[in-house]
Design an enzyme around this catalytic site. Structure first.
Site, PDB file in Angstrom:
ATOM      1  N   LYS A  72       0.825  -1.209   0.000  1.00 42.86           N
ATOM      2  CA  LYS A  72       0.000   0.000   0.000  1.00 42.86           C
ATOM      3  C   LYS A  72       0.865   1.266   0.000  1.00 42.86           C
ATOM      4  O   LYS A  72       0.608   2.202  -0.755  1.00 42.86           O
ATOM      5  CB  LYS A  72      -0.952  -0.021   1.207  1.00 42.86           C
ATOM      6  CG  LYS A  72      -1.975  -1.156   1.156  1.00 42.86           C
ATOM      7  CD  LYS A  72      -2.976  -1.081   2.284  1.00 42.86           C
ATOM      8  CE  LYS A  72      -2.345  -1.415   3.621  1.00 42.86           C
ATOM      9  NZ  LYS A  72      -1.873  -2.822   3.694  1.00 42.86           N
ATOM     10  N   THR A  73       1.882   1.289   0.849  1.00 36.93           N
ATOM     11  CA  THR A  73       2.772   2.456   0.876  1.00 36.93           C
ATOM     12  C   THR A  73       3.521   2.600  -0.448  1.00 36.93           C
ATOM     13  O   THR A  73       3.674   3.712  -0.980  1.00 36.93           O
ATOM     14  CB  THR A  73       3.776   2.332   2.033  1.00 36.93           C
ATOM     15  OG1 THR A  73       3.068   2.235   3.272  1.00 36.93           O
ATOM     16  CG2 THR A  73       4.706   3.534   2.074  1.00 36.93           C
ATOM     17  N   ASP A 117      -1.190   6.750   6.161  1.00 36.58           N
ATOM     18  CA  ASP A 117      -1.116   5.340   6.545  1.00 36.58           C
ATOM     19  C   ASP A 117      -2.013   5.111   7.762  1.00 36.58           C
ATOM     20  O   ASP A 117      -2.184   6.014   8.587  1.00 36.58           O
ATOM     21  CB  ASP A 117       0.330   4.978   6.880  1.00 36.58           C
ATOM     22  CG  ASP A 117       0.567   3.475   6.853  1.00 36.58           C
ATOM     23  OD1 ASP A 117      -0.308   2.728   6.372  1.00 36.58           O
ATOM     24  OD2 ASP A 117       1.641   3.047   7.310  1.00 36.58           O
ATOM     25  N   THR A 166      -5.793  -1.337   6.965  1.00 37.46           N
ATOM     26  CA  THR A 166      -5.899  -2.791   7.053  1.00 37.46           C
ATOM     27  C   THR A 166      -7.279  -3.199   7.541  1.00 37.46           C
ATOM     28  O   THR A 166      -7.593  -4.391   7.572  1.00 37.46           O
ATOM     29  CB  THR A 166      -4.842  -3.343   8.026  1.00 37.46           C
ATOM     30  OG1 THR A 166      -4.988  -2.706   9.304  1.00 37.46           O
ATOM     31  CG2 THR A 166      -3.439  -3.075   7.503  1.00 37.46           C
ATOM     32  N   ARG A 225       6.498  -8.162   1.702  1.00 35.46           N
ATOM     33  CA  ARG A 225       7.378  -7.613   2.739  1.00 35.46           C
ATOM     34  C   ARG A 225       8.066  -8.725   3.510  1.00 35.46           C
ATOM     35  O   ARG A 225       9.260  -8.657   3.796  1.00 35.46           O
ATOM     36  CB  ARG A 225       6.576  -6.728   3.700  1.00 35.46           C
ATOM     37  CG  ARG A 225       7.440  -6.124   4.828  1.00 35.46           C
ATOM     38  CD  ARG A 225       6.593  -5.387   5.830  1.00 35.46           C
ATOM     39  NE  ARG A 225       5.938  -4.242   5.215  1.00 35.46           N
ATOM     40  CZ  ARG A 225       4.889  -3.598   5.754  1.00 35.46           C
ATOM     41  NH1 ARG A 225       4.378  -4.030   6.897  1.00 35.46           N
ATOM     42  NH2 ARG A 225       4.367  -2.554   5.148  1.00 35.46           N
TER      43      ARG A 225
END
Length: 358
Positions: A72-73, A117, A166, A225
């Site tokens: 997402k980032t 975020d 999330t 990640r």
């Protein structure tokens, strides 16, 4: 086009290790073409951004949802890069007062991408200011208190808000409705993670063999990640105890040292399953009781271990508490009792209350 480092403004800094953060940043894709996986979302985002560029305007506000670690980032950075504008980064937990948000919004320039975020964790008073900022590009600054208070409208330049969450369900409806595009990121398939790992290995100048790639991808929980983090730890093992080449045997040996098993379970995951099966006969057992048994906070078990265990089919959440599935017993190499929570009626008495199991 990529956004130069001096065009990325982090309005709220993190305390992650600088070296790890630098490595992670180096592995991030810089364009949609470089981004691996999420085919449908990439196509949708490409259309949104291409249309905005063609009109010469800022893109609509974008909401990205999905489990942690899926990109997402990275996508927020790519939005700024594709639009050729600066990116400003902040987070929901840092915005606890309306004045905090007003200060950030007043510093935004025309066309900027503002990335929030964990937007679901923003304080409610700040959210109400965000409504008019996103829809009307205006913020009302309240001066004074009580009957003499006056609202002074502050006009804002047009900007693009990119929110990441999330937990979409925690966002108020009025806030969700103000995003012009909502995209959901799905967990990656092992084959997609292998592509991610091969790209990362090339950037890190690593020799990664096919079987080694599969071993790491299969233990990465469908999350890029985690895949990149495991790759770096396997690299450490290969350089210290091998010749630097990551083969299947090297990957298996390294991941054994770092306590990551063939399903991707780590120490906490196995501790939860072991306590559930050995100490509580497979459950049902309340979350609070289970957290005490493994020596962790309730929130840690619920937010860190549980989501993956449930997705992997190793744990079930029931109205009366957590229950180990037959797959959990099998994975631990244990024989399940003759009667488990999957085989008895839920109206039978139990030692743990429904409130504890919620």
């Amino acid at each position: 086009m990529s956004v130069p480092d001096d065009h990325v403004t982090r309005l709220v800094g993190g305390d992650a290790d600088q070296e790890e953060r630098t490595v992670e940043a180096a592995l991030r894709p810089r364009t949609l073409a470089e981004f691996v996986g999420q085919e449908r979302l990439r196509e949708q985002l490409s259309l949104v951004l291409d249309a905005a560029r063609a009109r010469g305007r800022s893109a609509d506000h974008i909401l990205l949802s999905g489990p942690p670690g899926l990109g997402k980032t990275t996508l927020a950075m790519i939005v700024a890069a594709e639009m050729g504008v600066p990116l400003r980064i902040t987070s929901g937990p840092a915005i606890q007062h309306a004045g905090d948000l007003a200060a950030i919004l007043s510093s935004v320039n025309e066309g900027d991408v503002l990335f929030f975020d964990e937007i679901h964790r923003m304080a409610r008073p700040a959210e109400e200011i965000l409504y008019t900022a996103m829809e009307d590009f205006r913020v009302d600054i309240v001066v004074g208190k009580g009957p003499g208070a006056t609202a002074i409208p502050l006009e804002l330049p047009h900007f693009t808000m990119v929110g990441a969450t999330t937990r979409t369900g925690l966002l108020p409806g009025p806030l969700r409705d103000r995003f012009g595009f909502t995209g959901h990121l799905e967990l990656y398939e092992p084959a997609e993670l292998e592509l991610v790992l091969r790209r990362s290995a090339g950037l890190l100048d690593l020799e990664l063999k096919g079987e080694g790639t599969g071993e790491i991808a299969g233990r990465s929980r469908g999350t890029p990640r985690i895949a990149n983090r495991l790759l770096r730890r396997v690299r450490d093992f290969a350089e210290v105890r091998g010749n630097g080449v990551i083969t299947g045997d090297v990957a298996r040996a390294a991941l054994k040292v770092f306590a990551v098993d063939e399903l991707g379970l780590d120490r906490l995951d196995r501790a939860v399953l072991t306590a559930l099966c050995k100490s509580f006969g497979g459950g049902p057992v309340g979350l609070g009781t289970l957290a005490v048994a493994v020596g962790e906070e309730r929130e840690t078990v619920e937010e860190v271990a549980e989501p993956f265990l449930v997705r992997a089919g190793l744990l079930a959440r029931t109205p009366r508490g957590r229950v180990a599935t037959p797959a959990a017993w099998s994975h631990l190499g244990l024989a399940p009792p003759a009667q488990t929570a999957f085989g008895r009626g839920f109206d039978e008495p139990d030692l743990f209350s429904a409130a504890d199991g919620a």
